[in-house]
Design a protein around this motif. Structure first.
Motif, PDB file in Angstrom:
ATOM      1  N   ALA A 129       0.555  -1.469  -0.177  1.00 34.48           N
ATOM      2  CA  ALA A 129       0.295  -0.136  -0.104  1.00 34.48           C
ATOM      3  C   ALA A 129       1.500   1.693   0.421  1.00 34.48           C
ATOM      4  O   ALA A 129       0.553   2.676  -0.818  1.00 34.48           O
ATOM      5  CB  ALA A 129      -0.653   0.160   1.478  1.00 34.48           C
TER       6      ALA A 129
ATOM      7  N   CYS B 226      -1.678   4.444  -5.860  1.00 32.76           N
ATOM      8  CA  CYS B 226      -3.073   4.141  -5.960  1.00 32.76           C
ATOM      9  C   CYS B 226      -3.359   5.189  -7.244  1.00 32.76           C
ATOM     10  O   CYS B 226      -3.236   6.164  -7.443  1.00 32.76           O
ATOM     11  CB  CYS B 226      -3.412   3.970  -5.297  1.00 32.76           C
TER      12      CYS B 226
ATOM     13  N   GLN C 292      -5.915   7.747  -8.324  1.00 32.03           N
ATOM     14  CA  GLN C 292      -7.420   8.270  -8.346  1.00 32.03           C
ATOM     15  C   GLN C 292      -6.899   9.972  -8.648  1.00 32.03           C
ATOM     16  O   GLN C 292      -6.806  10.181  -9.156  1.00 32.03           O
ATOM     17  CB  GLN C 292      -6.905   8.469  -6.191  1.00 32.03           C
TER      18      GLN C 292
ATOM     19  N   CYS D  16      -7.600   6.754   0.281  1.00 32.73           N
ATOM     20  CA  CYS D  16      -8.439   6.098   0.040  1.00 32.73           C
ATOM     21  C   CYS D  16      -9.603   4.956   0.734  1.00 32.73           C
ATOM     22  O   CYS D  16      -8.512   4.408   1.241  1.00 32.73           O
ATOM     23  CB  CYS D  16      -8.060   5.781  -1.582  1.00 32.73           C
TER      24      CYS D  16
ATOM     25  N   HIS E 204     -11.568   2.549   0.115  1.00 32.03           N
ATOM     26  CA  HIS E 204     -11.828   1.452  -0.577  1.00 32.03           C
ATOM     27  C   HIS E 204     -10.494   1.682  -1.954  1.00 32.03           C
ATOM     28  O   HIS E 204     -11.245   1.705  -2.987  1.00 32.03           O
ATOM     29  CB  HIS E 204     -13.443   1.143  -1.713  1.00 32.03           C
ATOM     30  N   GLN E 205     -10.165   0.785  -1.728  1.00 37.06           N
ATOM     31  CA  GLN E 205      -8.734   0.186  -2.656  1.00 37.06           C
ATOM     32  C   GLN E 205      -9.248  -0.718  -3.539  1.00 37.06           C
ATOM     33  O   GLN E 205      -9.102  -2.173  -2.591  1.00 37.06           O
ATOM     34  CB  GLN E 205      -7.340   0.674  -1.695  1.00 37.06           C
TER      35      GLN E 205
ATOM     36  N   TYR F 190      -6.757  -3.881  -5.722  1.00 43.00           N
ATOM     37  CA  TYR F 190      -5.268  -4.235  -6.411  1.00 43.00           C
ATOM     38  C   TYR F 190      -6.005  -5.519  -7.839  1.00 43.00           C
ATOM     39  O   TYR F 190      -6.430  -6.685  -7.099  1.00 43.00           O
ATOM     40  CB  TYR F 190      -4.719  -4.738  -5.436  1.00 43.00           C
TER      41      TYR F 190
ATOM     42  N   CYS G  51      -3.550  -0.278  -8.217  1.00 41.34           N
ATOM     43  CA  CYS G  51      -4.031  -0.492  -7.220  1.00 41.34           C
ATOM     44  C   CYS G  51      -5.191   1.084  -7.819  1.00 41.34           C
ATOM     45  O   CYS G  51      -4.478   2.407  -8.395  1.00 41.34           O
ATOM     46  CB  CYS G  51      -3.325   0.177  -5.819  1.00 41.34           C
TER      47      CYS G  51
ATOM     48  N   CYS H   3      -8.151   3.298  -6.543  1.00 48.73           N
ATOM     49  CA  CYS H   3      -9.161   3.963  -5.415  1.00 48.73           C
ATOM     50  C   CYS H   3     -10.566   3.791  -5.671  1.00 48.73           C
ATOM     51  O   CYS H   3     -11.403   4.563  -6.851  1.00 48.73           O
ATOM     52  CB  CYS H   3      -9.155   5.687  -4.928  1.00 48.73           C
TER      53      CYS H   3
END
Length: 112
Positions: free
Chosen positions: A29, A34, A36, A44, A46-47, A49, A64, A66
């Motif tokens: 992470a 990510c 986004q 974020c 709610h990620q 992958y 990743c 978002c």
């Protein structure tokens, strides 16, 4: 004596696997940027992958995404005002991500 050494080995193995289980997601992470919204100021909530390839990439990579930022683009709209807001958000993401947006939305919809 032999059973004590065996128990010690099992305990150490469990401790190592527990530490790795807890640290690897944190490492992933923090080391993986990510996809986004540009204006996101907080983490974020709610990620997602996924190993996939975006049109702008040459190889399959761990992505990743978002989901929180992209979910308004996949929801059904109720009314003209929501349609306008959704179109504006879509245009902002298209300016930011280009042709990758279509693939990202397919991933968020779990169609890919």
């Amino acid at each position: 004596m032999r059973s004590v050494a065996g128990m010690l080995t099992v305990v150490i193995s469990l401790m190592i696997s527990t530490v790795l289980t807890l640290l690897l997601p944190v490492y992933a992470a923090t080391s993986l940027p990510c996809i986004q919204a540009k204006n996101r100021q907080t983490a974020c909530p709610h990620q997602l992958y996924r190993a996939d390839k975006l049109p702008s990439q040459s190889n399959v990579q761990l992505l990743c995404i978002c989901v929180t930022d992209f979910s308004p683009l996949i929801k059904a709209v109720k009314g003209e005002q929501q349609q306008i807001e959704q179109n504006m958000s879509r245009r902002q993401f298209e300016a930011q991500l280009g042709s990758d947006l279509t693939v990202i939305l397919a991933i968020v919809k779990r169609q890919r």
